[in-house]
Scaffold this motif. Structure first.
Motif, mmCIF file in Angstrom:
data_model
loop_
_atom_site.group_PDB
_atom_site.id
_atom_site.type_symbol
_atom_site.label_atom_id
_atom_site.label_comp_id
_atom_site.label_asym_id
_atom_site.label_seq_id
_atom_site.Cartn_x
_atom_site.Cartn_y
_atom_site.Cartn_z
ATOM 1 N N GLY A 99 0.772 -1.191 -0.006
ATOM 2 C CA GLY A 99 0.087 0.031 -0.120
ATOM 3 C C GLY A 99 0.800 1.214 -0.017
ATOM 4 O O GLY A 99 0.609 2.094 -0.714
ATOM 5 N N MET A 100 1.923 1.276 0.864
ATOM 6 C CA MET A 100 2.935 2.314 0.801
ATOM 7 C C MET A 100 4.270 1.753 1.245
ATOM 8 O O MET A 100 4.145 0.799 2.045
ATOM 9 C CB MET A 100 2.344 3.463 1.751
ATOM 10 N N ASP A 101 5.412 2.528 0.909
ATOM 11 C CA ASP A 101 6.639 1.898 1.457
ATOM 12 C C ASP A 101 6.802 2.511 2.780
ATOM 13 O O ASP A 101 6.261 3.413 3.297
ATOM 14 C CB ASP A 101 7.919 2.523 0.499
ATOM 15 N N LEU A 102 7.921 1.832 3.398
ATOM 16 C CA LEU A 102 8.166 2.003 4.921
ATOM 17 C C LEU A 102 8.473 3.465 5.018
ATOM 18 O O LEU A 102 8.028 3.945 6.007
ATOM 19 C CB LEU A 102 9.224 1.080 5.233
ATOM 20 N N SER A 103 9.291 4.210 4.196
ATOM 21 C CA SER A 103 9.685 5.449 4.398
ATOM 22 C C SER A 103 8.514 6.653 4.549
ATOM 23 O O SER A 103 8.356 7.369 5.170
ATOM 24 C CB SER A 103 10.836 6.125 3.401
ATOM 25 N N ALA A 104 7.794 6.198 3.561
ATOM 26 C CA ALA A 104 6.296 7.226 3.365
ATOM 27 C C ALA A 104 5.637 6.953 4.715
ATOM 28 O O ALA A 104 4.922 7.753 5.126
ATOM 29 C CB ALA A 104 5.709 6.915 2.053
ATOM 30 N N THR A 105 5.277 5.709 4.972
ATOM 31 C CA THR A 105 4.603 5.341 6.160
ATOM 32 C C THR A 105 4.916 5.836 7.480
ATOM 33 O O THR A 105 4.281 6.772 8.239
ATOM 34 C CB THR A 105 4.547 3.869 6.304
ATOM 35 N N THR A 106 6.373 5.562 7.726
ATOM 36 C CA THR A 106 6.788 6.427 9.127
ATOM 37 C C THR A 106 6.836 7.904 8.844
ATOM 38 O O THR A 106 7.026 8.175 9.942
ATOM 39 C CB THR A 106 8.378 5.655 9.184
ATOM 40 N N ALA A 107 7.250 8.356 7.835
ATOM 41 C CA ALA A 107 7.152 9.741 7.654
ATOM 42 C C ALA A 107 6.015 10.407 8.083
ATOM 43 O O ALA A 107 6.045 11.571 8.925
ATOM 44 C CB ALA A 107 7.527 10.265 6.323
ATOM 45 N N ALA A 108 4.908 9.684 8.072
ATOM 46 C CA ALA A 108 3.725 10.250 8.562
ATOM 47 C C ALA A 108 3.636 10.561 10.030
ATOM 48 O O ALA A 108 2.698 11.535 10.530
ATOM 49 C CB ALA A 108 2.568 9.607 8.071
ATOM 50 N N TYR A 109 4.258 9.448 10.682
ATOM 51 C CA TYR A 109 4.129 9.612 12.187
ATOM 52 C C TYR A 109 5.134 10.736 12.663
ATOM 53 O O TYR A 109 4.931 11.130 13.808
ATOM 54 C CB TYR A 109 4.687 8.299 12.574
ATOM 55 N N GLY A 110 6.080 11.279 11.806
ATOM 56 C CA GLY A 110 6.939 12.321 12.250
ATOM 57 C C GLY A 110 6.598 13.809 11.730
ATOM 58 O O GLY A 110 7.267 14.707 11.544
ATOM 59 N N HIS A 111 5.406 13.924 11.163
ATOM 60 C CA HIS A 111 4.918 14.923 10.607
ATOM 61 C C HIS A 111 4.631 16.184 11.659
ATOM 62 O O HIS A 111 4.372 15.924 12.691
ATOM 63 C CB HIS A 111 3.339 14.935 10.221
ATOM 64 N N LYS A 112 5.102 17.262 11.274
ATOM 65 C CA LYS A 112 5.236 18.624 12.033
ATOM 66 C C LYS A 112 3.784 18.949 12.736
ATOM 67 O O LYS A 112 3.788 19.295 14.095
ATOM 68 C CB LYS A 112 5.722 19.759 11.380
ATOM 69 N N LEU A 113 2.889 18.671 12.192
ATOM 70 C CA LEU A 113 1.554 18.955 12.906
ATOM 71 C C LEU A 113 1.338 17.907 13.939
ATOM 72 O O LEU A 113 0.449 18.290 14.744
ATOM 73 C CB LEU A 113 0.484 18.814 11.663
ATOM 74 N N VAL A 114 1.854 16.594 13.658
ATOM 75 C CA VAL A 114 1.615 15.764 14.859
ATOM 76 C C VAL A 114 2.358 16.152 16.179
ATOM 77 O O VAL A 114 1.823 16.111 17.213
ATOM 78 C CB VAL A 114 2.348 14.358 14.154
ATOM 79 N N PHE A 115 3.726 16.706 15.823
ATOM 80 C CA PHE A 115 4.277 17.166 16.909
ATOM 81 C C PHE A 115 3.437 18.352 17.660
ATOM 82 O O PHE A 115 3.537 18.442 18.952
ATOM 83 C CB PHE A 115 5.817 17.477 16.677
#
Length: 294
Positions: A70-86
């Motif tokens: 569905g998505m590669d690992l780098s794109a998936t994990t990058a969403a968890y570190g989005h600046k809006l999440v922080f």
């Protein structure tokens, strides 16, 4: 009962995932999109049944998306570190500190004390205090924080009246005012409620336009204040009709609740200072940070 629900959830989640991958077909739906849909179904089942901790369920995409394609690992994990999440994580941390040192009670009681002591004004005070807290803290957490204060005021109101003079409409109106104003206050700022952050993220990804904290407040705060006024007028003038608008002992009860908190502590001062500086940085970011940081 809990054991059987957990077992059902553990089995149903992967089962829904497998059935969608194997048998679900829809026109125009790519295989990658079907993988995302199947993973979402698995997560939804586990979220609803709570068969595993919510934090575990939230990490499923890191495993499922790359495995299914569905998505590669780098794109998936990058969403968890989005600046809006922080940004939202920072709001949660501030909320925990405010709740730990009871700063929310002191803020709320001071706002309520300034609005007056008759029923309508007490409700207005609660709505203003709840909405202000909800601007920086999640709606649910704000409601939970304000509920004990509201119950204390209602109990004091009922103890000062005879059985013949009981007015249940005040208690109902006060509880509803807390619930409504928590949702209304969340509209005012970017961190007021999770959908605001999600919307800002979608706009950034889709249109490459960043909605800053100040940009959001330009339209969100006036809307929130307008809805708050309409809600207060509706609750106090139309939805409920009080037998008497006077609140016997209302001012004394608010002062008593303030005295129970004692003098402001060092921790409260530090949390209040950090909260103020953080809010100032959020609001002024579009004026200062963007001018010096490319």
């Amino acid at each position: 009962m809990n054991l059987s629900k957990n077992i059902i959830g553990l089995i149903l989640g992967p089962l829904a995932f497998s059935l969608i991958l194997l048998f679900f077909e829809a026109d125009g739906l790519s295989f990658e999109a079907k993988c995302i849909l199947a993973s979402t179904a698995w997560m939804a089942v586990w979220w609803v049944t709570e068969c595993v901790p919510i934090s575990v369920t939230a990490l499923l995409p890191i495993v499922l998306f790359p495995l299914t394609g569905g998505m590669d690992l780098s794109a998936t994990t990058a969403a968890y570190g989005h600046k809006l999440v922080f940004l939202f994580v920072g709001g949660f941390m501030i909320a925990l500190a405010i709740e730990k040192w009871h700063l929310h009670k002191r803020l709320a009681l001071n706002i309520i004390r300034m609005t007056g002591s008759n029923k309508s004004r007490v409700i207005l005070g609660f709505m203003l205090a709840t909405a202000f807290l909800s601007m920086w803290i999640s709606n649910t957490a704000t409601s939970v924080m304000m509920l004990p204060i509201g119950l204390a005021v209602i109990n004091e109101f009922n103890t000062r009246l005879s059985n013949q003079d009981q007015d249940n409409s005040f208690g109902k109106a006060l509880m509803l005012s807390i619930a409504y104003s928590a949702s209304i206050g969340g509209v005012a700022t970017l961190v007021g409620t999770p959908p605001n952050i999600v919307f800002a993220g979608v706009v950034l990804e889709t249109y490459n336009y960043e909605i800053t904290f100040f940009n959001w407040m330009i339209f969100g705060l006036p809307i929130s204040l307008f809805l708050l006024f309409i809600c207060w007028k509706y609750l106090t003038n139309f939805a409920f009709s009080f037998k008497k608008n006077e609140f016997p002992g209302g001012k004394e009860e608010i002062l008593k609740l303030k005295q129970d908190l004692g003098p402001i502590s060092y921790e409260e001062k530090m949390v209040g200072l950090i909260f103020t500086l953080t809010a100032f940085c959020w609001i002024t970011r579009s004026f200062f940070i963007q001018k010096f940081i490319p």
